[in-house]
Design a protein around this motif. Structure first.
Motif, PDB file in Angstrom:
ATOM      1  N   GLU A  97      19.361  72.521 -12.705  1.00 54.62           N
ATOM      2  CA  GLU A  97      18.315  71.887 -13.531  1.00 54.62           C
ATOM      3  C   GLU A  97      18.724  71.893 -15.007  1.00 54.62           C
ATOM      4  OE1 GLU A  97      14.171  72.904 -11.177  1.00 54.62           O
ATOM      5  OE2 GLU A  97      15.089  74.469 -12.401  1.00 54.62           O
ATOM      6  N   PHE A  98      19.222  73.039 -15.439  1.00 50.45           N
ATOM      7  CA  PHE A  98      19.640  73.148 -16.838  1.00 50.45           C
ATOM      8  C   PHE A  98      20.801  72.193 -17.129  1.00 50.45           C
ATOM      9  CE2 PHE A  98      22.282  74.899 -20.230  1.00 50.45           C
ATOM     10  CZ  PHE A  98      21.351  74.903 -21.270  1.00 50.45           C
ATOM     11  N   ARG A  99      21.780  72.132 -16.233  1.00 53.79           N
ATOM     12  CA  ARG A  99      22.946  71.263 -16.431  1.00 53.79           C
ATOM     13  C   ARG A  99      22.517  69.811 -16.559  1.00 53.79           C
ATOM     14  NH1 ARG A  99      26.386  70.970 -19.233  1.00 53.79           N
ATOM     15  NH2 ARG A  99      26.624  73.160 -18.908  1.00 53.79           N
ATOM     16  N   GLU A 100      21.551  69.403 -15.723  1.00 55.96           N
ATOM     17  CA  GLU A 100      21.053  68.025 -15.765  1.00 55.96           C
ATOM     18  C   GLU A 100      20.400  67.724 -17.122  1.00 55.96           C
ATOM     19  OE1 GLU A 100      17.656  65.551 -13.453  1.00 55.96           O
ATOM     20  OE2 GLU A 100      19.026  66.696 -12.166  1.00 55.96           O
ATOM     21  N   LEU A 101      19.549  68.652 -17.586  1.00 58.97           N
ATOM     22  CA  LEU A 101      18.890  68.465 -18.894  1.00 58.97           C
ATOM     23  C   LEU A 101      19.902  68.546 -20.049  1.00 58.97           C
ATOM     24  CD1 LEU A 101      15.580  70.507 -18.407  1.00 58.97           C
ATOM     25  CD2 LEU A 101      15.859  68.022 -18.473  1.00 58.97           C
ATOM     26  N   ALA A 102      20.880  69.448 -19.943  1.00 67.63           N
ATOM     27  CA  ALA A 102      21.894  69.587 -20.991  1.00 67.63           C
ATOM     28  C   ALA A 102      22.765  68.335 -21.073  1.00 67.63           C
ATOM     29  CB  ALA A 102      22.760  70.816 -20.727  1.00 67.63           C
ATOM     30  N   ASP A 103      23.115  67.762 -19.918  1.00 62.90           N
ATOM     31  CA  ASP A 103      23.904  66.523 -19.911  1.00 62.90           C
ATOM     32  C   ASP A 103      23.111  65.365 -20.528  1.00 62.90           C
ATOM     33  OD1 ASP A 103      26.039  67.846 -18.757  1.00 62.90           O
ATOM     34  OD2 ASP A 103      25.638  67.105 -16.717  1.00 62.90           O
ATOM     35  N   ALA A 104      21.835  65.288 -20.209  1.00 63.66           N
ATOM     36  CA  ALA A 104      20.986  64.239 -20.791  1.00 63.66           C
ATOM     37  C   ALA A 104      20.890  64.413 -22.312  1.00 63.66           C
ATOM     38  CB  ALA A 104      19.598  64.278 -20.156  1.00 63.66           C
ATOM     39  N   PHE A 105      20.770  65.676 -22.723  1.00 58.87           N
ATOM     40  CA  PHE A 105      20.708  65.957 -24.160  1.00 58.87           C
ATOM     41  C   PHE A 105      22.018  65.552 -24.837  1.00 58.87           C
ATOM     42  CE2 PHE A 105      21.453  68.822 -27.766  1.00 58.87           C
ATOM     43  CZ  PHE A 105      20.357  68.500 -28.556  1.00 58.87           C
ATOM     44  N   ASP A 106      23.144  65.870 -24.228  1.00 60.39           N
ATOM     45  CA  ASP A 106      24.449  65.494 -24.797  1.00 60.39           C
ATOM     46  C   ASP A 106      24.576  63.974 -24.919  1.00 60.39           C
ATOM     47  OD1 ASP A 106      25.257  68.114 -25.114  1.00 60.39           O
ATOM     48  OD2 ASP A 106      26.437  68.165 -23.253  1.00 60.39           O
ATOM     49  N   ARG A 107      24.115  63.241 -23.911  1.00 55.56           N
ATOM     50  CA  ARG A 107      24.152  61.764 -23.972  1.00 55.56           C
ATOM     51  C   ARG A 107      23.275  61.257 -25.119  1.00 55.56           C
ATOM     52  NH1 ARG A 107      24.099  62.484 -18.379  1.00 55.56           N
ATOM     53  NH2 ARG A 107      21.854  62.141 -18.276  1.00 55.56           N
ATOM     54  N   LYS A 108      22.143  61.886 -25.312  1.00 51.96           N
ATOM     55  CA  LYS A 108      21.236  61.501 -26.396  1.00 51.96           C
ATOM     56  C   LYS A 108      21.892  61.741 -27.758  1.00 51.96           C
ATOM     57  CE  LYS A 108      16.472  62.314 -27.872  1.00 51.96           C
ATOM     58  NZ  LYS A 108      15.235  63.047 -27.566  1.00 51.96           N
ATOM     59  N   VAL A 109      22.532  62.901 -27.913  1.00 52.50           N
ATOM     60  CA  VAL A 109      23.217  63.226 -29.167  1.00 52.50           C
ATOM     61  C   VAL A 109      24.321  62.208 -29.429  1.00 52.50           C
ATOM     62  CG1 VAL A 109      24.747  64.915 -30.280  1.00 52.50           C
ATOM     63  CG2 VAL A 109      22.675  65.687 -29.134  1.00 52.50           C
ATOM     64  N   GLN A 110      25.113  61.908 -28.405  1.00 53.24           N
ATOM     65  CA  GLN A 110      26.207  60.945 -28.547  1.00 53.24           C
ATOM     66  C   GLN A 110      25.671  59.566 -28.913  1.00 53.24           C
ATOM     67  OE1 GLN A 110      29.317  61.809 -28.673  1.00 53.24           O
ATOM     68  NE2 GLN A 110      30.004  59.725 -29.009  1.00 53.24           N
ATOM     69  N   SER A 111      24.583  59.168 -28.302  1.00 51.76           N
ATOM     70  CA  SER A 111      23.971  57.867 -28.590  1.00 51.76           C
ATOM     71  C   SER A 111      23.512  57.788 -30.048  1.00 51.76           C
ATOM     72  CB  SER A 111      22.788  57.641 -27.653  1.00 51.76           C
ATOM     73  OG  SER A 111      22.104  56.461 -28.000  1.00 51.76           O
ATOM     74  N   HIS A 112      22.880  58.852 -30.526  1.00 55.12           N
ATOM     75  CA  HIS A 112      22.452  58.883 -31.932  1.00 55.12           C
ATOM     76  C   HIS A 112      23.658  58.829 -32.864  1.00 55.12           C
ATOM     77  CE1 HIS A 112      18.159  59.206 -31.617  1.00 55.12           C
ATOM     78  NE2 HIS A 112      18.215  60.252 -30.809  1.00 55.12           N
ATOM     79  N   ARG A 113      24.700  59.570 -32.536  1.00 61.41           N
ATOM     80  CA  ARG A 113      25.917  59.582 -33.352  1.00 61.41           C
ATOM     81  C   ARG A 113      26.511  58.178 -33.461  1.00 61.41           C
ATOM     82  NH1 ARG A 113      28.784  64.306 -30.946  1.00 61.41           N
ATOM     83  NH2 ARG A 113      27.691  65.832 -32.167  1.00 61.41           N
ATOM     84  N   GLU A 114      26.623  57.508 -32.322  1.00 61.85           N
ATOM     85  CA  GLU A 114      27.191  56.154 -32.309  1.00 61.85           C
ATOM     86  C   GLU A 114      26.310  55.175 -33.075  1.00 61.85           C
ATOM     87  OE1 GLU A 114      27.732  55.317 -28.161  1.00 61.85           O
ATOM     88  OE2 GLU A 114      29.376  56.764 -27.971  1.00 61.85           O
ATOM     89  N   GLY A 115      24.992  55.330 -32.913  1.00 69.04           N
ATOM     90  CA  GLY A 115      24.066  54.449 -33.640  1.00 69.04           C
ATOM     91  C   GLY A 115      24.170  54.624 -35.139  1.00 69.04           C
ATOM     92  N   GLN A 116      24.246  55.862 -35.588  1.00 74.61           N
ATOM     93  CA  GLN A 116      24.354  56.134 -37.027  1.00 74.61           C
ATOM     94  C   GLN A 116      25.703  55.658 -37.569  1.00 74.61           C
ATOM     95  OE1 GLN A 116      21.069  56.435 -37.270  1.00 74.61           O
ATOM     96  NE2 GLN A 116      21.434  57.765 -39.006  1.00 74.61           N
ATOM     97  N   ARG A 117      26.770  55.861 -36.794  1.00 75.67           N
ATOM     98  CA  ARG A 117      28.097  55.403 -37.212  1.00 75.67           C
ATOM     99  C   ARG A 117      28.106  53.873 -37.347  1.00 75.67           C
ATOM    100  NH1 ARG A 117      31.337  57.040 -33.132  1.00 75.67           N
ATOM    101  NH2 ARG A 117      31.172  59.164 -33.912  1.00 75.67           N
ATOM    102  N   ALA A 118      27.477  53.180 -36.399  1.00 74.56           N
ATOM    103  CA  ALA A 118      27.408  51.721 -36.436  1.00 74.56           C
ATOM    104  C   ALA A 118      26.640  51.247 -37.673  1.00 74.56           C
ATOM    105  CB  ALA A 118      26.754  51.185 -35.167  1.00 74.56           C
ATOM    106  N   LYS A 119      25.554  51.933 -38.004  1.00 77.66           N
ATOM    107  CA  LYS A 119      24.778  51.572 -39.198  1.00 77.66           C
ATOM    108  C   LYS A 119      25.605  51.774 -40.463  1.00 77.66           C
ATOM    109  CE  LYS A 119      20.245  52.682 -37.250  1.00 77.66           C
ATOM    110  NZ  LYS A 119      19.092  53.594 -37.334  1.00 77.66           N
ATOM    111  N   LEU A 120      26.357  52.868 -40.513  1.00 81.82           N
ATOM    112  CA  LEU A 120      27.202  53.148 -41.667  1.00 81.82           C
ATOM    113  C   LEU A 120      28.308  52.106 -41.801  1.00 81.82           C
ATOM    114  CD1 LEU A 120      27.670  55.118 -43.996  1.00 81.82           C
ATOM    115  CD2 LEU A 120      29.102  56.475 -42.462  1.00 81.82           C
ATOM    116  N   GLU A 121      28.926  51.737 -40.688  1.00 80.95           N
ATOM    117  CA  GLU A 121      29.964  50.705 -40.715  1.00 80.95           C
ATOM    118  C   GLU A 121      29.389  49.362 -41.141  1.00 80.95           C
ATOM    119  OE1 GLU A 121      31.752  50.824 -36.824  1.00 80.95           O
ATOM    120  OE2 GLU A 121      32.775  52.731 -37.249  1.00 80.95           O
ATOM    121  N   ALA A 122      28.184  49.032 -40.680  1.00 75.81           N
ATOM    122  CA  ALA A 122      27.532  47.773 -41.064  1.00 75.81           C
ATOM    123  C   ALA A 122      27.251  47.763 -42.563  1.00 75.81           C
ATOM    124  CB  ALA A 122      26.237  47.572 -40.278  1.00 75.81           C
TER     125      ALA A 122
END
Length: 188
Positions: A97-122
């Motif tokens: 259960e923890f691994r599933e939630l931790a993986d989802a959290f990691d995907r969320k962090v990565q998504s935010h990182r990519e979104g912010q990087r894209a905004k900065l590049e724009a």
């Protein structure tokens, strides 16, 4: 035919037409505040940053950059809180259960990182695009300065090994560009 008509209208008018056709003489370029030199220099960075157009663009990008930084801080704070809650819940969960939630959290962090990087590049691309628009709008003004001075070339000052400050027309160009295009807000 028109030139002949102008010649008949008086010697002074004919002289003015002749001078307009041959271009300015060095004394005239000096009267216009331009150096009497075959080669002029300009600092394109200072030209952009010192112009009303450049100052407006820089201010807008800095403002949007500050908003992006504040948004990033909010996201980091939210993610830190969420990570802390997830860590506190770990003891009450199975490893799966923890691994599933931790993986989802990691995907969320990565998504935010990519979104912010894209905004900065724009934001960076917008600055580059605005600089291109500025140079396109400034070009005819710089061509006029070149013609009026009688010089043959304008070189980037930072690429010149050694030159006299007297050949630098950056301040003159800024004044002319500001007079012609202002902050350029309506021209982009």
């Amino acid at each position: 035919m028109r030139l002949l008509r102008n010649l008949r209208q008086g010697p002074l008018r004919a002289l003015c037409v002749f001078l307009a056709l041959i271009g300015p003489v060095p004394a005239l370029s000096q009267q216009l505040g331009l150096p009497d030199a075959a080669i002029l220099t300009i600092s394109s960075d200072r030209l952009f940053a010192g112009s009303a157009f450049g100052r407006r663009v820089i201010d807008e990008i800095e403002s949007e950059g500050a908003e992006l930084a504040a948004e990033n801080e909010r996201i980091v704070a939210d993610l830190s809180r969420e990570e802390k809650e997830l860590t506190e819940q770990r003891a009450e969960m199975t490893p799966e259960e923890f691994r599933e939630l931790a993986d989802a959290f990691d995907r969320k962090v990565q998504s935010h990182r990519e979104g912010q990087r894209a905004k900065l590049e724009a934001l960076g691309a917008r600055g580059d695009e605005a600089r291109g628009v500025f140079l396109r709008l400034a070009r005819p003004i710089l061509v006029d300065l070149l013609r009026e001075s009688g010089a043959g070339v304008i070189l980037e000052r930072s690429s010149v090994f050694l030159s006299s400050d007297a050949t630098d027309i950056t301040d003159i160009a800024i004044a002319r560009i500001d007079a012609e295009i202002g902050d350029g807000k309506d021209l982009e």
